[in-house]
Design an enzyme around this catalytic site. Structure first.
Site, PDB file in Angstrom:
ATOM      1  N   GLY A 253      -9.181 -13.984 -22.137  1.00 19.73           N
ATOM      2  CA  GLY A 253      -7.841 -14.402 -21.758  1.00 19.73           C
ATOM      3  C   GLY A 253      -6.794 -14.309 -22.837  1.00 19.73           C
ATOM      4  N   GLU A 287     -15.130 -12.630 -24.039  1.00 18.47           N
ATOM      5  CA  GLU A 287     -14.966 -11.652 -22.955  1.00 18.47           C
ATOM      6  C   GLU A 287     -13.521 -11.161 -22.848  1.00 18.47           C
ATOM      7  OE1 GLU A 287     -16.132 -13.894 -19.582  1.00 18.47           O
ATOM      8  OE2 GLU A 287     -18.254 -13.961 -20.090  1.00 18.47           O
ATOM      9  N   PRO A 288     -13.020 -10.452 -23.839  1.00 24.35           N
ATOM     10  CA  PRO A 288     -11.643  -9.947 -23.748  1.00 24.35           C
ATOM     11  C   PRO A 288     -11.542  -8.789 -22.772  1.00 24.35           C
ATOM     12  CG  PRO A 288     -12.710  -9.058 -25.690  1.00 24.35           C
ATOM     13  CD  PRO A 288     -13.678 -10.045 -25.095  1.00 24.35           C
ATOM     14  N   GLY A 289     -10.413  -8.697 -22.110  1.00 26.16           N
ATOM     15  CA  GLY A 289     -10.133  -7.561 -21.231  1.00 26.16           C
ATOM     16  C   GLY A 289      -8.781  -6.983 -21.582  1.00 26.16           C
ATOM     17  N   ARG A 290      -7.738  -7.725 -21.225  1.00 24.90           N
ATOM     18  CA  ARG A 290      -6.362  -7.298 -21.482  1.00 24.90           C
ATOM     19  C   ARG A 290      -6.142  -6.950 -22.964  1.00 24.90           C
ATOM     20  NH1 ARG A 290      -2.115  -9.361 -18.346  1.00 24.90           N
ATOM     21  NH2 ARG A 290      -3.533 -11.021 -17.729  1.00 24.90           N
ATOM     22  N   ARG A 326       1.464  -6.200 -11.009  1.00 26.26           N
ATOM     23  CA  ARG A 326       1.748  -7.400 -11.794  1.00 26.26           C
ATOM     24  C   ARG A 326       3.164  -7.946 -11.592  1.00 26.26           C
ATOM     25  NH1 ARG A 326       1.989  -7.666 -16.652  1.00 26.26           N
ATOM     26  NH2 ARG A 326       1.083  -9.758 -16.876  1.00 26.26           N
ATOM     27  N   TYR A 330       2.848 -11.587 -10.259  1.00 29.14           N
ATOM     28  CA  TYR A 330       2.956 -12.589 -11.329  1.00 29.14           C
ATOM     29  C   TYR A 330       4.367 -12.749 -11.880  1.00 29.14           C
ATOM     30  CZ  TYR A 330      -2.100 -11.663 -11.469  1.00 29.14           C
ATOM     31  OH  TYR A 330      -3.415 -11.478 -11.146  1.00 29.14           O
ATOM     32  N   CYS A 356       8.128  -0.583   1.080  1.00 28.85           N
ATOM     33  CA  CYS A 356       8.986  -1.389   1.951  1.00 28.85           C
ATOM     34  C   CYS A 356       8.659  -2.874   1.839  1.00 28.85           C
ATOM     35  CB  CYS A 356       8.876  -0.904   3.392  1.00 28.85           C
ATOM     36  SG  CYS A 356       9.696   0.675   3.639  1.00 28.85           S
TER      37      CYS A 356
END
Length: 444
Positions: A253, A287-290, A326, A330, A356
């Site tokens: 995170g 557990e990094p992702g971004r 995103r 978000y 649309c």
């Protein structure tokens, strides 16, 4: 913060990934984005191999070899991205059977896979057991019972960590917070002390420790410190009860820079880990992702039309919310830059897509020149939760992904032909021929 305020800060380029060459053209490593646009057409994603590898090495350097790193595949599940990280020695964090198949297909080590997620099915559990994964992060008592039954029926033991919900607010967006009471993730920290001894005696279960994950795009160290302090206290309590806790999965995170110029320093994150759980003599994993892939990617799109208003323009581009979700989901705003620099002043604009939906908008910006049909713009920091969250809404096929390495590039996901979408669907045989004919415009 409004999208306009965010747009003012979007002139800053992510220098690790993109730069302007002597002609003023935006490039990734040694490849110009306008040349890529000619080769693959817009819109498309492009990723820097160098930036991804550098982000992983930064983690390794900050955390040390005694903390395992498992890439959160959901951030960007392209096979080439997974393979690149696997070749560097990175483990994998998955949340579905499909992601398990992806990491296997990419050549990642199966014994470096951690399986998270709240809704594992029997088939997914069986596949993960057959693959010999490193660990299941269990999120409910019902899931624990399912894994126990499946593992016992196959005569094997499943390595299990109980995912703890520590009731900590990650101080991030509401839709990406996962560690508060009432969030769907994990087991309440108040239930773990009684559940852990029970789980350790279940058939087919090899209980190895605890896991936690409190959210995504976190830019404040304090939530980590609070969560890991609670995990440390729980670990000591369980050991006092005579339980074995040998592994701690600390989640991920960690946020990236979306134009503000601020992000957490990995050395500070590592210090929090050392100060809270470093003395527990447990196998630690993050557990990094971004943070591994986010800043490595750009979304290149072309201006279709511009609709002038009195004090701003509505600029329609050929990328949309189905390509980059995103902003719609978000309220996120990505930094945006012209692919070819243009002299002159700026003109306030609102960049939108052709889907649309009113939510198909990328933000308001006041640092760009007046945009017109054919201009190329790039949304930066788009390597995470871009292509992986894309859809075919409005019958818009999935767009290409391109991997760049020095002065070379390769299309690692081709543009999806519309015929592939149609081929997934069939008219049922029981429908009458007449019902399949076009409707009549005849009056009466």
């Amino acid at each position: 913060m409004t999208t306009t305020e965010e747009g003012k800060r979007s002139q800053k380029l992510h220098q690790k990934t993109v730069h302007r060459d002597s002609a003023g053209v935006l490039s990734i490593e040694g490849v110009r984005l306008d040349h890529l646009a000619e080769a693959v057409e817009t819109p498309f994603y492009a990723y820097s191999s160098r930036t991804i590898a550098g982000a992983y090495q930064d983690f390794r350097s900050a955390l040390g070899l005694d903390v395992g790193v498992c890439y959160a595949v959901k951030a960007n599940g392209n096979l080439s991205v997974i393979a690149l990280l696997a070749e560097l020695g990175c483990g994998m964090d998955i949340v579905s059977g499909g992601e398990l198949q992806r990491v296997v297909a990419a050549g990642a080590s199966r014994d470096g896979v951690v399986f998270s997620g709240v809704g594992k099915t029997r088939a997914e559990v069986e596949a993960a057991l057959a693959a010999g994964i490193h660990q299941f992060n269990v999120e409910s008592v019902a899931e624990l019972e399912l894994i126990s039954a499946v593992a016992a029926s196959h005569g094997v033991e499943a390595p299990v960590a109980l995912r703890v919900n520590p009731d900590i607010d990650a101080l991030s967006h509401d839709k990406i917070s996962t560690g508060r009471k009432g969030d769907k993730f994990g087991i309440s920290i108040d239930e773990i002390a009684s559940l852990y001894p029970h789980a350790s005696g279940m058939r087919g279960i090899r209980l190895v420790g605890l896991a936690t994950h409190i959210g995504s795009q976190i830019t404040d160290l304090e939530p980590y410190r609070k969560a890991y302090t609670r995990i440390a206290g729980l670990t000591r309590h369980l050991r006092d009860l005579g339980q074995s806790v040998t592994r701690l999965d600390l989640g991920g995170g960690i946020g990236i820079d979306y134009g503000s110029g601020f992000k957490l320093e990995l050395k500070d994150f590592a210090s929090v880990i050392r100060e809270t759980v470093g003395d527990l003599n447990a196998e630690l994993t993050v557990e990094p992702g971004r943070r591994l892939v986010g800043e490595a990617g750009v979304l290149v799109t072309q201006v279709l039309y511009s609709k002038p208003h009195a004090d701003f323009d509505i600029v329609i581009v050929d990328a949309a919310m189905n390509d980059l979700l995103r902003p719609a989901m978000y309220e996120a705003v990505h930094p945006v830059a012209m692919v070819s620099s243009t002299a002159g002043g700026s003109r306030k604009c609102r960049i939108v897509g052709p889907v649309c939906e009113s939510s198909d908008a990328f933000g308001s910006f006041d640092h760009l020149p007046e945009l017109s049909s054919g201009n190329l713009v790039a949304f930066l920091a788009a390597g995470a939760y871009g292509a992986s969250m894309s859809s075919t809404y409005n019958a818009r096929p999935l767009i290409p992904e391109v991997l760049v390495s020095d002065d070379r590039f390769a299309v690692i996901r081709r543009r999806q032909p519309i015929e592939e979408l149609l081929a997934l669907e069939r008219n049922p045989k029981w429908r009458s021929v007449s019902s399949r004919l076009p409707f009549s415009m005849k009056a009466g």
